[in-house]
Design a protein around this motif. Sequence first.
Motif, mmCIF file in Angstrom:
data_model
loop_
_atom_site.group_PDB
_atom_site.id
_atom_site.type_symbol
_atom_site.label_atom_id
_atom_site.label_comp_id
_atom_site.label_asym_id
_atom_site.label_seq_id
_atom_site.Cartn_x
_atom_site.Cartn_y
_atom_site.Cartn_z
ATOM 1 N N PHE A 1 5.402 7.599 4.539
ATOM 2 C CA PHE A 1 5.325 6.252 3.966
ATOM 3 C C PHE A 1 6.636 5.710 3.408
ATOM 4 C CE2 PHE A 1 0.896 7.768 3.708
ATOM 5 C CZ PHE A 1 0.284 6.750 4.428
ATOM 6 N N ASP A 2 7.562 6.585 3.045
ATOM 7 C CA ASP A 2 8.819 6.104 2.481
ATOM 8 C C ASP A 2 9.594 5.179 3.423
ATOM 9 O OD1 ASP A 2 10.872 6.418 0.199
ATOM 10 O OD2 ASP A 2 12.041 6.883 1.983
ATOM 11 N N PRO A 3 9.668 5.465 4.746
ATOM 12 C CA PRO A 3 10.424 4.574 5.631
ATOM 13 C C PRO A 3 9.913 3.138 5.646
ATOM 14 C CG PRO A 3 10.036 6.676 6.708
ATOM 15 C CD PRO A 3 9.203 6.670 5.459
ATOM 16 N N LEU A 4 8.614 2.936 5.442
ATOM 17 C CA LEU A 4 8.071 1.579 5.412
ATOM 18 C C LEU A 4 8.671 0.787 4.255
ATOM 19 C CD1 LEU A 4 4.326 2.420 6.081
ATOM 20 C CD2 LEU A 4 5.912 1.337 7.688
ATOM 21 N N ILE A 5 8.853 1.470 3.123
ATOM 22 C CA ILE A 5 9.432 0.816 1.950
ATOM 23 C C ILE A 5 10.921 0.600 2.147
ATOM 24 C CG2 ILE A 5 9.868 1.052 -0.523
ATOM 25 C CD1 ILE A 5 7.338 2.724 -0.707
ATOM 26 N N ARG A 6 11.612 1.597 2.677
ATOM 27 C CA ARG A 6 13.054 1.495 2.868
ATOM 28 C C ARG A 6 13.420 0.335 3.794
ATOM 29 N NH1 ARG A 6 15.533 4.000 -1.240
ATOM 30 N NH2 ARG A 6 14.878 6.171 -1.475
ATOM 31 N N ARG A 7 12.630 0.155 4.832
ATOM 32 C CA ARG A 7 12.941 -0.920 5.779
ATOM 33 C C ARG A 7 12.813 -2.284 5.112
ATOM 34 N NH1 ARG A 7 10.131 -2.823 11.332
ATOM 35 N NH2 ARG A 7 8.236 -2.285 10.222
ATOM 36 N N ALA A 8 11.756 -2.474 4.324
ATOM 37 C CA ALA A 8 11.575 -3.738 3.617
ATOM 38 C C ALA A 8 12.618 -3.894 2.514
ATOM 39 C CB ALA A 8 10.165 -3.801 3.027
ATOM 40 N N GLU A 9 12.991 -2.773 1.898
ATOM 41 C CA GLU A 9 13.944 -2.809 0.789
ATOM 42 C C GLU A 9 15.309 -3.323 1.235
ATOM 43 O OE1 GLU A 9 15.211 0.198 -2.868
ATOM 44 O OE2 GLU A 9 14.325 0.993 -1.030
ATOM 45 N N ARG A 10 15.703 -3.024 2.457
ATOM 46 C CA ARG A 10 16.998 -3.482 2.970
ATOM 47 C C ARG A 10 17.093 -5.000 2.936
ATOM 48 N NH1 ARG A 10 20.096 0.358 5.686
ATOM 49 N NH2 ARG A 10 21.353 -1.328 6.560
ATOM 50 N N ASP B 1 0.835 -1.202 0.000
ATOM 51 C CA ASP B 1 0.000 0.000 0.000
ATOM 52 C C ASP B 1 0.872 1.255 0.000
ATOM 53 O OD1 ASP B 1 -2.195 -1.635 0.066
ATOM 54 O OD2 ASP B 1 -2.578 -1.390 2.214
ATOM 55 N N ALA B 2 1.917 1.248 0.823
ATOM 56 C CA ALA B 2 2.821 2.395 0.893
ATOM 57 C C ALA B 2 3.536 2.609 -0.432
ATOM 58 C CB ALA B 2 3.838 2.190 2.017
ATOM 59 N N LYS B 3 3.899 1.510 -1.079
ATOM 60 C CA LYS B 3 4.597 1.589 -2.361
ATOM 61 C C LYS B 3 3.729 2.271 -3.413
ATOM 62 C CE LYS B 3 4.920 -2.094 -4.808
ATOM 63 N NZ LYS B 3 5.249 -3.415 -5.376
ATOM 64 N N ASP B 4 2.440 1.977 -3.433
ATOM 65 C CA ASP B 4 1.520 2.608 -4.378
ATOM 66 C C ASP B 4 1.482 4.124 -4.173
ATOM 67 O OD1 ASP B 4 0.882 0.133 -5.414
ATOM 68 O OD2 ASP B 4 -0.991 -0.066 -4.273
ATOM 69 N N VAL B 5 1.414 4.531 -2.913
ATOM 70 C CA VAL B 5 1.326 5.955 -2.598
ATOM 71 C C VAL B 5 2.630 6.666 -2.934
ATOM 72 C CG1 VAL B 5 1.062 7.620 -0.717
ATOM 73 C CG2 VAL B 5 -0.418 5.598 -0.810
ATOM 74 N N VAL B 6 3.755 6.077 -2.536
ATOM 75 C CA VAL B 6 5.061 6.697 -2.792
ATOM 76 C C VAL B 6 5.333 6.806 -4.286
ATOM 77 C CG1 VAL B 6 7.552 6.346 -2.543
ATOM 78 C CG2 VAL B 6 6.054 6.077 -0.567
ATOM 79 N N ALA B 7 4.985 5.776 -5.047
ATOM 80 C CA ALA B 7 5.169 5.809 -6.496
ATOM 81 C C ALA B 7 4.382 6.965 -7.118
ATOM 82 C CB ALA B 7 4.738 4.481 -7.119
ATOM 83 N N ALA B 8 3.152 7.159 -6.661
ATOM 84 C CA ALA B 8 2.317 8.239 -7.187
ATOM 85 C C ALA B 8 2.894 9.609 -6.846
ATOM 86 C CB ALA B 8 0.902 8.110 -6.637
ATOM 87 N N MET B 9 3.459 9.752 -5.657
ATOM 88 C CA MET B 9 4.041 11.031 -5.257
ATOM 89 C C MET B 9 5.277 11.367 -6.089
ATOM 90 S SD MET B 9 2.057 12.347 -2.967
ATOM 91 C CE MET B 9 0.778 11.609 -4.014
#
Length: 216
Positions: free
Chosen positions: A161-170, A87-95
Amino acid sequence: MPIPADAPPVDRILLRDDVYRRLRDAIVDGTFHPGEQLRDGDLAEWLGVSRTPVREALLRLGASGLVVALPGRSTTVSTIDIQVVRDAKDVVAAMHELAVRQVTSRLTKDHVAQMREANRRFAAAVTSGDVTAALTADEELHRVPVTALGNQALEAVLERFDPLIRRAERLRFGVDGPTSVTRHTQLIDLIEAGDATAAASLAFDTWHSLPADEPA
């Protein structure tokens, strides 16, 4: 809760936002692990501040989904919820798509040079396996259009929302690194050419295509 012994104390006039960023980054980079209990007293001692800004920071982290607070009991680092990450990825991509679309025509040669330099450092970090350096360079690259645009509402959404993606991305670092270098180069080339539509589309795809499943 183990507290890093080598972390430098923070100036006592530290703003609340700085306390928040230090705690956020410690969660994102794995200093504090999912499920780990966070005690405001220990955190205040670590950062060299009073408990008040720490408690305020924990409330903000709870709102963004990085910690889970049980009133009167405990605050723990949240586990990585794959659906939340999607869900966070969808929002961050749109931003990022919006930022690139609106600002491409205003970016200068200096902005483009900053993005190319960040991508150079990103590529070097991917090659050497330095996850922290890679994610830092990646964030700096994508931050250029966002900062140049100056849309505070958009920045606030990314801040949440970006930190949620960054944590999973690691957890998946290195899986798609070379492809990301190529995507970055293409994005920068499109921005330099002034093709806002194509650049915005690629910016969206770059974020939206990030893996959001469990690491292999």
